[in-house]
Write a protein that holds these residues in place. Structure first.
Motif, PDB file in Angstrom:
ATOM      1  N   GLU A 168       0.725  -1.149  -0.009  1.00  0.00           N
ATOM      2  CA  GLU A 168       0.041   0.019   0.164  1.00  0.00           C
ATOM      3  C   GLU A 168       0.897   1.300  -0.011  1.00  0.00           C
ATOM      4  O   GLU A 168       0.504   2.255  -0.808  1.00  0.00           O
ATOM      5  N   ARG A 169       1.992   1.134   0.874  1.00  0.00           N
ATOM      6  CA  ARG A 169       2.999   2.402   1.071  1.00  0.00           C
ATOM      7  C   ARG A 169       3.410   2.818  -0.407  1.00  0.00           C
ATOM      8  O   ARG A 169       3.571   3.975  -0.806  1.00  0.00           O
ATOM      9  N   ARG A 170       3.866   1.938  -1.315  1.00  0.00           N
ATOM     10  CA  ARG A 170       4.335   2.082  -2.598  1.00  0.00           C
ATOM     11  C   ARG A 170       3.490   1.996  -3.649  1.00  0.00           C
ATOM     12  O   ARG A 170       3.573   2.201  -4.958  1.00  0.00           O
ATOM     13  N   GLY A 171       2.006   2.260  -3.317  1.00  0.00           N
ATOM     14  CA  GLY A 171       0.829   2.363  -4.138  1.00  0.00           C
ATOM     15  C   GLY A 171       0.287   1.373  -4.977  1.00  0.00           C
ATOM     16  O   GLY A 171      -0.668   1.447  -5.683  1.00  0.00           O
ATOM     17  N   ALA A 172       0.645   0.035  -4.543  1.00  0.00           N
ATOM     18  CA  ALA A 172       0.098  -1.179  -5.087  1.00  0.00           C
ATOM     19  C   ALA A 172      -1.164  -1.583  -4.362  1.00  0.00           C
ATOM     20  O   ALA A 172      -1.111  -2.535  -3.858  1.00  0.00           O
ATOM     21  N   VAL A 173      -2.073  -0.753  -4.420  1.00  0.00           N
ATOM     22  CA  VAL A 173      -3.295  -1.091  -3.633  1.00  0.00           C
ATOM     23  C   VAL A 173      -3.964  -2.338  -3.572  1.00  0.00           C
ATOM     24  O   VAL A 173      -4.189  -3.127  -2.974  1.00  0.00           O
ATOM     25  N   LYS A 174      -4.273  -2.688  -4.934  1.00  0.00           N
ATOM     26  CA  LYS A 174      -4.621  -3.986  -5.607  1.00  0.00           C
ATOM     27  C   LYS A 174      -4.031  -5.194  -4.820  1.00  0.00           C
ATOM     28  O   LYS A 174      -4.606  -6.054  -4.490  1.00  0.00           O
ATOM     29  N   ASP A 175      -2.660  -4.984  -4.986  1.00  0.00           N
ATOM     30  CA  ASP A 175      -1.859  -6.253  -4.725  1.00  0.00           C
ATOM     31  C   ASP A 175      -1.992  -6.376  -3.222  1.00  0.00           C
ATOM     32  O   ASP A 175      -1.906  -7.225  -2.494  1.00  0.00           O
ATOM     33  N   ALA A 176      -2.017  -4.954  -2.257  1.00  0.00           N
ATOM     34  CA  ALA A 176      -2.190  -4.975  -0.850  1.00  0.00           C
ATOM     35  C   ALA A 176      -3.641  -5.826  -0.450  1.00  0.00           C
ATOM     36  O   ALA A 176      -3.550  -6.654   0.497  1.00  0.00           O
ATOM     37  N   LEU A 177      -4.544  -5.413  -1.053  1.00  0.00           N
ATOM     38  CA  LEU A 177      -5.837  -6.131  -1.018  1.00  0.00           C
ATOM     39  C   LEU A 177      -5.744  -7.727  -1.059  1.00  0.00           C
ATOM     40  O   LEU A 177      -6.290  -8.314  -0.358  1.00  0.00           O
ATOM     41  N   THR A 178      -5.274  -8.091  -2.147  1.00  0.00           N
ATOM     42  CA  THR A 178      -4.923  -9.349  -2.583  1.00  0.00           C
ATOM     43  C   THR A 178      -4.418  -9.963  -1.341  1.00  0.00           C
ATOM     44  O   THR A 178      -4.721 -11.244  -0.864  1.00  0.00           O
ATOM     45  N   GLU A 179      -3.037  -9.564  -0.658  1.00  0.00           N
ATOM     46  CA  GLU A 179      -2.475 -10.225   0.074  1.00  0.00           C
ATOM     47  C   GLU A 179      -3.258 -10.373   1.546  1.00  0.00           C
ATOM     48  O   GLU A 179      -3.393 -11.299   1.999  1.00  0.00           O
ATOM     49  N   TRP A 180      -4.080  -9.188   1.876  1.00  0.00           N
ATOM     50  CA  TRP A 180      -4.710  -9.351   3.105  1.00  0.00           C
ATOM     51  C   TRP A 180      -6.046 -10.148   2.898  1.00  0.00           C
ATOM     52  O   TRP A 180      -6.241 -10.907   3.960  1.00  0.00           O
ATOM     53  N   GLN A 181      -6.517 -10.129   1.691  1.00  0.00           N
ATOM     54  CA  GLN A 181      -7.779 -11.203   1.408  1.00  0.00           C
ATOM     55  C   GLN A 181      -7.169 -12.931   1.791  1.00  0.00           C
ATOM     56  O   GLN A 181      -7.725 -13.602   2.159  1.00  0.00           O
ATOM     57  N   THR A 182      -5.993 -13.024   0.874  1.00  0.00           N
ATOM     58  CA  THR A 182      -5.240 -14.026   1.170  1.00  0.00           C
ATOM     59  C   THR A 182      -4.986 -14.648   2.563  1.00  0.00           C
ATOM     60  O   THR A 182      -5.491 -15.819   3.102  1.00  0.00           O
ATOM     61  N   GLY A 183      -4.727 -13.531   3.241  1.00  0.00           N
ATOM     62  CA  GLY A 183      -4.628 -13.933   4.925  1.00  0.00           C
ATOM     63  C   GLY A 183      -5.828 -14.527   5.471  1.00  0.00           C
ATOM     64  O   GLY A 183      -5.559 -15.272   6.244  1.00  0.00           O
ATOM     65  N   VAL A 184      -6.897 -13.505   5.208  1.00  0.00           N
ATOM     66  CA  VAL A 184      -8.062 -13.975   5.725  1.00  0.00           C
ATOM     67  C   VAL A 184      -8.339 -15.463   5.483  1.00  0.00           C
ATOM     68  O   VAL A 184      -8.922 -16.019   6.092  1.00  0.00           O
ATOM     69  N   GLU A 185      -8.382 -15.850   4.403  1.00  0.00           N
ATOM     70  CA  GLU A 185      -8.873 -16.932   3.527  1.00  0.00           C
ATOM     71  C   GLU A 185      -7.932 -18.008   4.337  1.00  0.00           C
ATOM     72  O   GLU A 185      -8.522 -19.222   4.496  1.00  0.00           O
ATOM     73  N   ARG A 186      -6.600 -17.913   4.701  1.00  0.00           N
ATOM     74  CA  ARG A 186      -5.937 -18.896   5.071  1.00  0.00           C
ATOM     75  C   ARG A 186      -5.820 -19.166   6.571  1.00  0.00           C
ATOM     76  O   ARG A 186      -5.441 -20.147   6.919  1.00  0.00           O
ATOM     77  N   LEU A 187      -6.616 -18.254   7.468  1.00  0.00           N
ATOM     78  CA  LEU A 187      -6.802 -18.395   8.804  1.00  0.00           C
ATOM     79  C   LEU A 187      -7.989 -19.135   9.091  1.00  0.00           C
ATOM     80  O   LEU A 187      -9.352 -18.746   9.277  1.00  0.00           O
ATOM     81  N   ALA A 188      -7.903 -20.588   8.763  1.00  0.00           N
ATOM     82  CA  ALA A 188      -8.815 -21.506   9.221  1.00  0.00           C
ATOM     83  C   ALA A 188      -9.249 -21.526  10.775  1.00  0.00           C
ATOM     84  O   ALA A 188     -10.156 -21.894  11.145  1.00  0.00           O
ATOM     85  N   ALA A 189      -7.930 -22.131  11.174  1.00  0.00           N
ATOM     86  CA  ALA A 189      -7.947 -22.487  12.670  1.00  0.00           C
ATOM     87  C   ALA A 189      -8.700 -21.194  13.444  1.00  0.00           C
ATOM     88  O   ALA A 189      -8.467 -20.045  13.521  1.00  0.00           O
ATOM     89  N   VAL A 190      -9.631 -21.601  14.462  1.00  0.00           N
ATOM     90  CA  VAL A 190     -10.309 -20.555  15.432  1.00  0.00           C
ATOM     91  C   VAL A 190      -9.400 -20.696  16.751  1.00  0.00           C
ATOM     92  O   VAL A 190      -9.659 -21.463  17.544  1.00  0.00           O
ATOM     93  N   THR A 191      -8.313 -19.994  16.797  1.00  0.00           N
ATOM     94  CA  THR A 191      -7.458 -19.825  17.823  1.00  0.00           C
ATOM     95  C   THR A 191      -7.648 -18.320  18.047  1.00  0.00           C
ATOM     96  O   THR A 191      -7.864 -17.452  17.583  1.00  0.00           O
ATOM     97  N   GLY A 192      -7.028 -17.776  19.412  1.00  0.00           N
ATOM     98  CA  GLY A 192      -7.048 -16.539  19.880  1.00  0.00           C
ATOM     99  C   GLY A 192      -6.235 -15.772  18.942  1.00  0.00           C
ATOM    100  O   GLY A 192      -6.710 -14.436  18.540  1.00  0.00           O
ATOM    101  N   ASP A 193      -5.057 -16.123  18.488  1.00  0.00           N
ATOM    102  CA  ASP A 193      -4.247 -15.353  17.676  1.00  0.00           C
ATOM    103  C   ASP A 193      -4.772 -15.289  16.278  1.00  0.00           C
ATOM    104  O   ASP A 193      -4.914 -14.381  15.709  1.00  0.00           O
TER     105      ASP A 193
END
Length: 685
Positions: free
Chosen positions: A102-127
């Motif tokens: 995001e800081r270097r202006g690649a907003v779409k790539d930033a959103l893709t990374e964050w969305q990937t992170g959400v999708e990979r968090l399958a385990a329901v733990t505090g962290d």
């Protein structure tokens, strides 16, 4: 850590005898000793020698943090990608990589990374829950910044479902609903009550939500306490008792993120050019995005001192201000984006002032003054503010050197009908309340050959407003949306409009002065809060007091008349604006500069006399609770004739249950007779 210890750690690494726990400890010791580059070297050598270690992703991640701090953004990004290559489910690296993109202006790539992170968090733990919330917050923020409000709201609802007690998420949720004109604004999720939601509004959102200055005061105080808790403030830079030498120029520091191509920058550029260098020494502390536009260049050219504090911590920024020996520190952000409240909480100057950037009270224990004018804060309304009120002839500076595109557009160029009466309102979407919009629709109903010209918000919000108009008997095609364009071109299209219609409770500020400069009359409705009274001040200062209305009925009646039977008056108003533009109070920047410098002298003299005002923060939790209990989506509290009587009645009920101290505001211990609670009061769930 000494050089010998550093060399010893390197030898252990090359000998395969330094586990990652000891590596982290050694790197932390180097960083704390002021040697972060050597800490980076330790990590990089360890990574080279331990590429197959299952914990190598931690070393990559920690190394990226050091690289970012050292200014090596490219190296930090590479290290984060290496961390994810080693451990694709390591959410902290995914979060930071998105931020780096995001800081270097690649907003779409930033959103893709964050969305990937959400999708990979399958385990329901505090962290996992906390990481998912962080990812959703990042997604919602960036989507909101890029006008993708529906998607932003969806991410926020998911975050609230995971944890409903998140102040920053509730703040974003309120802001994104305002930005979409989604009425009612205080639409809550099953886990959040209306009162809890509104009490956690960002102060700026509260200004747009309701004309309730006493609620604004309480919300601001709660926000200040949340952002700057007492135990987080380093006292090393506290200069509240520092001497001010009366024989030299005053040292005035302006802290702002907006001295660039921004509404505040447009207002202030000419002020800096007009300040008297014999009277004050100007220091600018810039905390905004990197900028090199015309406005930014103009301010840099005339400011005696310019310091970029964006990348500095609050401690480092406060240290820089304290080292400059600033006498009066002016907060030009207030409670707005990129503000540095933590810097002011450290009190690096003996006098602190709230002016221009935020249209309301700070509710803080360290802002001593607020600068306004007699129209915005008349004496009978001073108790709505925690600061002492000082006044200019007109509170808002203006740029007499505005750049305007010389190629004047035609109505056809802008998609406007040639023969219609054109009402306009170029206020941002978050200022458009249901009540303001319904008043506009009533005016349109009574003026058949007219259109309403608004800013192009986004496709969903435009469609929502058109549907709302159609459902109330106004053809949707009578709403015309103006695309966002460069400011010189935007100014050039203003005269195509016949009359500007203001919003309440957050009216036109820079937008109003732009319209008036371009000869377009502005019809406004005065409320009680700061944000609702600025436009009235500007219109009066431009010489058109006839267009400042006191009631909603007067606003609608005047709008209808000016588009119909009273066209001659409207023409006279336009001619008056053009004729008086170079002499009216609104655009007399040299006068404002001299008066502002005189106010700085007044502040200094009061300080030297031991009379520096102390903010009044008494009973503000009670005022806030009363305000948030009112259903502002159902009725406009600012239009109650007995607004203060309503508050007194509610305070009396609270005092009966839990005695309160006299606060010098509305609560006097019950001495003032309290009328019955108004019948039209609407309480929220």
């Amino acid at each position: 850590m000494s050089q010998t210890d550093f060399v010893g750690a390197l030898q252990k690494i090359t000998g395969g005898a330094l586990p990652i726990g000891e590596l982290i400890g050694a790197a932390q010791a180097l960083t704390q000793a002021g040697q972060p580059d050597q800490a980076r070297q330790l990590y990089q050598v360890w990574i080279a020698m331990n590429a197959s270690d299952p914990l190598v992703f931690i070393a990559h991640f920690n190394c990226s943090t050091l690289m970012q701090a050292l200014g090596d953004a490219a190296g930090a990004e590479i290290a984060l990608r290496s961390a994810l290559a080693a451990s694709p489910d390591f959410a902290p690296a995914r979060i930071n990589l998105g931020s780096a993109l995001e800081r270097r202006g690649a907003v779409k790539d930033a959103l893709t990374e964050w969305q990937t992170g959400v999708e990979r968090l399958a385990a329901v733990t505090g962290d996992a829950v906390e990481y998912k919330i962080t990812l959703l917050k990042q997604i919602s923020r960036v989507m909101g910044d890029n006008q993708m409000h529906e998607a932003s709201e969806t991410a926020l609802i998911q975050a609230l479902d995971l944890n409903a007690d998140q102040r920053d998420v509730l703040e974003q949720y309120g802001a994104v609903r305002l930005a979409q004109c989604k009425w009612p604004i205080a639409q809550v999720t099953p886990k959040v009550s209306r009162r809890a939601f509104v009490s956690r509004f960002h102060p700026l959102s509260a200004c747009a939500y309701a004309d309730d200055p006493l609620m604004h005061l309480g919300v601001a105080k709660r926000y200040v306490e949340a952002l700057t808790p007492i135990d987080s403030i380093n006292p090393r830079f506290d200069r509240r008792d520092a001497p001010i030498e009366s024989h030299r120029r005053l040292r005035i520091g302006y802290v702002s993120s907006d001295l660039r191509s921004h509404a505040v920058g447009y207002l202030m550029a000419n002020l800096f050019e007009t300040h008297d260098p014999q009277a004050i020494e100007v220091f600018v502390y810039y905390c905004g995005i990197p900028a090199d536009d015309v406005i930014n260049q103009r301010v840099k050219a005339v400011a005696e001192h310019w310091t970029d504090i964006r990348s500095m911590s609050d401690d480092d920024a406060a240290a820089a201000i304290a080292a400059d020996g600033i006498d009066i520190l002016v907060d030009v952000n207030g409670h707005t984006r990129e503000a540095r409240l933590g810097v002011f909480a450290r009190r690096p100057a003996p006098i602190i002032v709230n002016w221009l950037g935020y249209p309301g009270t700070m509710g803080s224990p360290y802002h001593h003054y607020i600068v306004a004018d007699e129209n915005i804060i008349p004496p009978e309304m001073e108790h709505y503010y925690s600061e002492r009120v000082l006044r200019l002839p007109c509170y808002q500076p203006n740029d007499r050197r505005r750049l305007i595109d010389p190629n004047t557009p035609t109505r056809a160029d802008m998609g406007l009908p040639n023969d219609a009466f054109v009402f306009c309102s170029f206020n941002a979407a978050h200022k458009v309340t249901r009540f303001s919009f319904e008043r506009w629709l009533e005016i349109l109903k009574q003026t058949p050959n007219s259109v309403l010209w608004l800013l192009d918000y986004n496709a969903e919000t435009n469609a929502r407003l058109r549907a709302y108009a159609s459902a109330r008997g106004v053809a949707s095609e009578r709403l015309i949306f103006a695309p966002k364009i460069a400011n010189p071109r935007h100014l050039a299209r203003y005269p195509l409009a016949d009359l500007f219609l203001d919003t309440v409770p957050y009216g036109a500020h820079t937008t109003a002065s732009d319209a008036l400069w371009m000869g377009v009359p502005v019809l406004t409705l005065m409320g009680r809060s700061f944000a609702s009274r600025v436009c009235g001040s500007l219109v009066r200062s431009a010489g058109l007091p006839e267009l400042v209305c006191d009631t909603p009925e007067e606003f609608v009646t005047r709008g209808i008349a000016l588009a119909g039977a009273d066209r001659l008056s409207l023409r006279a108003y336009r001619e008056r604006l053009v004729a008086n533009r170079d002499t009216c109070l609104l655009f007399d920047t040299p006068l404002l500069a001299r008066k502002l410098e005189a106010l700085y002298i007044t502040m200094r003299d009061e300080y030297l006399a031991g009379a520096l005002p102390q903010p009044n923060l008494a009973n503000l939790e009670s005022y806030m609770e009363i305000g948030v209990a009112y259903d502002h989506d159902a009725a406009e509290i600012g239009m109650l004739a007995d607004y203060e009587e309503f508050y007194r009645a509610e305070l009396a009920k609270r005092h009966h249950q839990r005695p309160m101290q006299i606060d010098g505001r509305l609560w006097d211990g019950g001495v003032t007779a309290v009328k019955a609670t108004p019948a039209q009061v609407n309480r929220a769930a």
